[in-house]
Design an enzyme around this catalytic site. Structure first.
Site, PDB file in Angstrom:
ATOM      1  N   VAL A  14     -17.916 -32.748 187.065  1.00 43.14           N
ATOM      2  CA  VAL A  14     -16.792 -32.135 186.331  1.00 43.14           C
ATOM      3  C   VAL A  14     -15.855 -33.215 185.777  1.00 43.14           C
ATOM      4  O   VAL A  14     -15.327 -33.086 184.665  1.00 43.14           O
ATOM      5  CB  VAL A  14     -16.031 -31.139 187.238  1.00 43.14           C
ATOM      6  CG1 VAL A  14     -14.890 -30.490 186.469  1.00 43.14           C
ATOM      7  CG2 VAL A  14     -16.981 -30.071 187.772  1.00 43.14           C
ATOM      8  N   GLY A 187     -32.234 -28.038 190.902  1.00 49.39           N
ATOM      9  CA  GLY A 187     -30.884 -28.592 191.006  1.00 49.39           C
ATOM     10  C   GLY A 187     -29.799 -27.537 190.966  1.00 49.39           C
ATOM     11  O   GLY A 187     -28.614 -27.848 190.897  1.00 49.39           O
ATOM     12  N   GLU A 190     -27.718 -26.592 196.264  1.00 50.23           N
ATOM     13  CA  GLU A 190     -27.498 -27.843 196.990  1.00 50.23           C
ATOM     14  C   GLU A 190     -28.581 -28.014 198.060  1.00 50.23           C
ATOM     15  O   GLU A 190     -29.208 -27.038 198.472  1.00 50.23           O
ATOM     16  CB  GLU A 190     -26.149 -27.791 197.721  1.00 50.23           C
ATOM     17  CG  GLU A 190     -24.970 -27.445 196.856  1.00 50.23           C
ATOM     18  CD  GLU A 190     -24.494 -28.604 196.023  1.00 50.23           C
ATOM     19  OE1 GLU A 190     -24.838 -29.758 196.355  1.00 50.23           O
ATOM     20  OE2 GLU A 190     -23.811 -28.368 195.020  1.00 50.23           O
ATOM     21  N   LYS A 205     -13.499 -17.673 196.011  1.00 52.28           N
ATOM     22  CA  LYS A 205     -13.096 -17.254 194.660  1.00 52.28           C
ATOM     23  C   LYS A 205     -12.463 -15.860 194.675  1.00 52.28           C
ATOM     24  O   LYS A 205     -11.450 -15.632 194.013  1.00 52.28           O
ATOM     25  CB  LYS A 205     -14.326 -17.296 193.733  1.00 52.28           C
ATOM     26  CG  LYS A 205     -14.827 -18.726 193.507  1.00 52.28           C
ATOM     27  CD  LYS A 205     -16.200 -18.740 192.834  1.00 52.28           C
ATOM     28  CE  LYS A 205     -16.744 -20.150 192.691  1.00 52.28           C
ATOM     29  NZ  LYS A 205     -18.158 -20.178 192.311  1.00 52.28           N
TER      30      LYS A 205
HETATM   31  N1  HSE Z   1     -21.905 -23.514 193.530  1.00 53.90           N
HETATM   32  C1  HSE Z   1     -21.262 -22.585 192.656  1.00 53.90           C
HETATM   33  C2  HSE Z   1     -22.271 -21.574 192.141  1.00 53.90           C
HETATM   34  C3  HSE Z   1     -20.589 -23.217 191.471  1.00 53.90           C
HETATM   35  O1  HSE Z   1     -23.442 -21.611 192.501  1.00 53.90           O
HETATM   36  O2  HSE Z   1     -21.860 -20.725 191.368  1.00 53.90           O
HETATM   37  C4  HSE Z   1     -19.309 -23.874 191.823  1.00 53.90           C
HETATM   38  O3  HSE Z   1     -18.418 -22.985 192.378  1.00 53.90           O
END
Ligand code: HSE
Length: 439
Positions: A14, A187, A190, A205
């Site tokens: 980012v 990718g 993780e 969120k």
């Molecule tokens: N890892 C998150 C997702 C993105 O898979 O949406 C970053 O918040």
């Protein structure tokens, strides 16, 4: 006007995207803002690499505290992630009178109250558009665009990794484990995917959006989290046969008894727009009293989409630096004195409808025993189907219930699991109609 000096903490995906957006769209940004945004200083582990991205004039350091303390930095852009060093850095930046832009959902969901209080004390702004749903301007929508409304509910597909896995499981009939492996190879996921697939990321969120919608402090500890790792592709298939899709949803809803705040796999009718959000894409549906239903769709992650949100925040701050603090939009949308604790409903008190699947002995009277348990708890059946015969003596039953309070369904499940004719446990997945007022 004098350029705004930003200091970036972290030049990962980012961070690099932020520099790229600022360079690529410098002219457009300046046309909108009436001033330039200058990447004054960057903290990075790899100075040599950073040199290739940033201009000659950008100062480089490996010590992030140098950035937050530098007197020429106006806005600190925190892109480290996590809650350890990032929290110290953000608090120190605020202490130093710097405005902060962060993409760090975990930090805000867990420590937002402390951070916002400190920001108010120091008269600085903390902006976090990139923390929720990447490039989708949902924070702006909740804080400003929908400011004339009482928000009733927010429902979001806010984890792209999980949505990718569920989409692949549905389209290819693959198992969770196989798709996760593929997502890791691509990718998307993780190496340690727990945070995404067990609902933590979506929980952070939806916690932030809930606070913004209802004027409460952030309260991640009260958010119910259930991920997708235990989902069986059979349930996805059966759901589809019944006209539903299974999505990992973040849900927050204001009810007469309190606020619902939850993340879990959810059956939603396939005819809803949000049921058709596939792959890594994100979408957020907001239901509000004056405007009704609105939907926001886009990339929830990725270098440039997330950087687009970061830069919009930098621009917002740049415009408001000289504004009277009382005229700025408060971080949690409501004036700080109006941010009030409200009851977060325990899951037992949540009202939903339910998908239940159970394997039973294929013999007379079994259905009657199950329906009696439902009737005893006053749980009304919407559909009851014998989905298949597993082997000569075992059948599989799927039940869809009408809306009921969760504790009743849990009592039914406990009863079903006690029946001698039942093999193994009951699979329970919540359902949302997403139809009409506060649906
Ligand atoms: N890892 C998150 C997702 C993105 O898979 O949406 C970053 O918040």
């Amino acid at each position: 006007m004098k350029p705004v000096n930003i200091g970036i903490l972290g030049l990962g995906t980012v961070g690099k995207g932020t520099v790229e957006v600022l360079n690529h769209n410098a002219e457009e940004i300046s046309r909108r803002l009436g001033r330039d945004v200058n990447v004054f200083m960057v903290s990075t582990r790899n100075v040599e690499n950073a040199r290739r991205i940033c201009s000659e004039q950008t100062l480089m350091t490996t010590d992030p505290f140098e950035v937050v303390k530098h007197p020429e930095v106006d806005v600190v852009v925190e892109l480290f992630g996590g809650t350890e060093i990032a929290k110290d850095l953000v608090l120190e930046a605020i202490n130093q009178g710097k405005h902060v832009v962060t993409a760090n959902k975990k930090l805000l969901a867990e420590y937002g109250n402390e951070i916002f209080a400190k920001a108010e004390e120091k008269n600085v702004m903390v902006q976090f558009e990139a923390a929720v749903a990447g490039g989708i301007p949902i924070i702006k929508a909740l804080r400003e665009g929908l400011a004339a409304n009482n928000i009733r509910s927010i429902v979001g597909i806010i984890n792209g990794t999980s949505n990718f896995i569920l989409s692949e499981m549905r389209e290819k009939g693959s198992s969770f484990a196989d798709v996760l492996k593929q997502a890791q190879e691509l990718g998307y996921a993780e190496a340690d995917p727990t945070f995404d697939i067990e609902g933590h990321d979506a929980g952070h969120k939806i916690t932030i959006m809930s606070a913004l919608a209802f004027g409460t402090p952030v309260n991640f500890n009260a958010c119910y989290l259930e991920g997708i790792s235990k989902l069986d592709s059979r349930d996805i298939k059966y759901a589809e046969e019944l006209g539903y899709r299974i999505k990992l949803l973040g849900i927050t809803r204001k009810t007469g008894k309190g606020i619902e705040l939850r993340v879990h796999p959810t059956l939603i009718p396939e005819v809803r727009l949000i049921a058709n959000v596939n792959g890594v894409m994100n979408a957020v549906r907001v239901d509000a009293d004056m405007v009704g239903e609105t939907m926001y769709y886009g990339a929830g992650a990725g270098s440039l989409p997330t950087a687009s949100a970061v830069v919009a925040d930098i621009m917002d701050i740049s415009r408001l630096i000289t504004a009277d603090t009382g005229n700025r939009v408060p971080p949690l949308a409501f004036q700080s004195g109006e941010v009030k604790e409200q009851v977060i409903l325990p899951m037992d008190e949540v009202v939903s409808s339910y998908y239940l699947r159970v394997q039973v002995d294929d013999e007379p009277g079994v259905m009657a025993q199950i329906t009696k348990l439902l009737a005893d708890e006053k749980v009304s059946i919407e559909a009851l189907i014998q989905k298949g015969v597993i082997d000569q003596s075992t059948a599989e039953i799927v039940i869809l219930t009408h809306s009921t309070i969760e504790k009743r369904v849990k009592a039914v499940i406990a009863g079903i699991e006690q029946l001698p004719c039942v093999r193994g446990g009951v699979t329970m997945i919540r359902m949302e109609s997403l139809h009409g007022r506060n649906g």
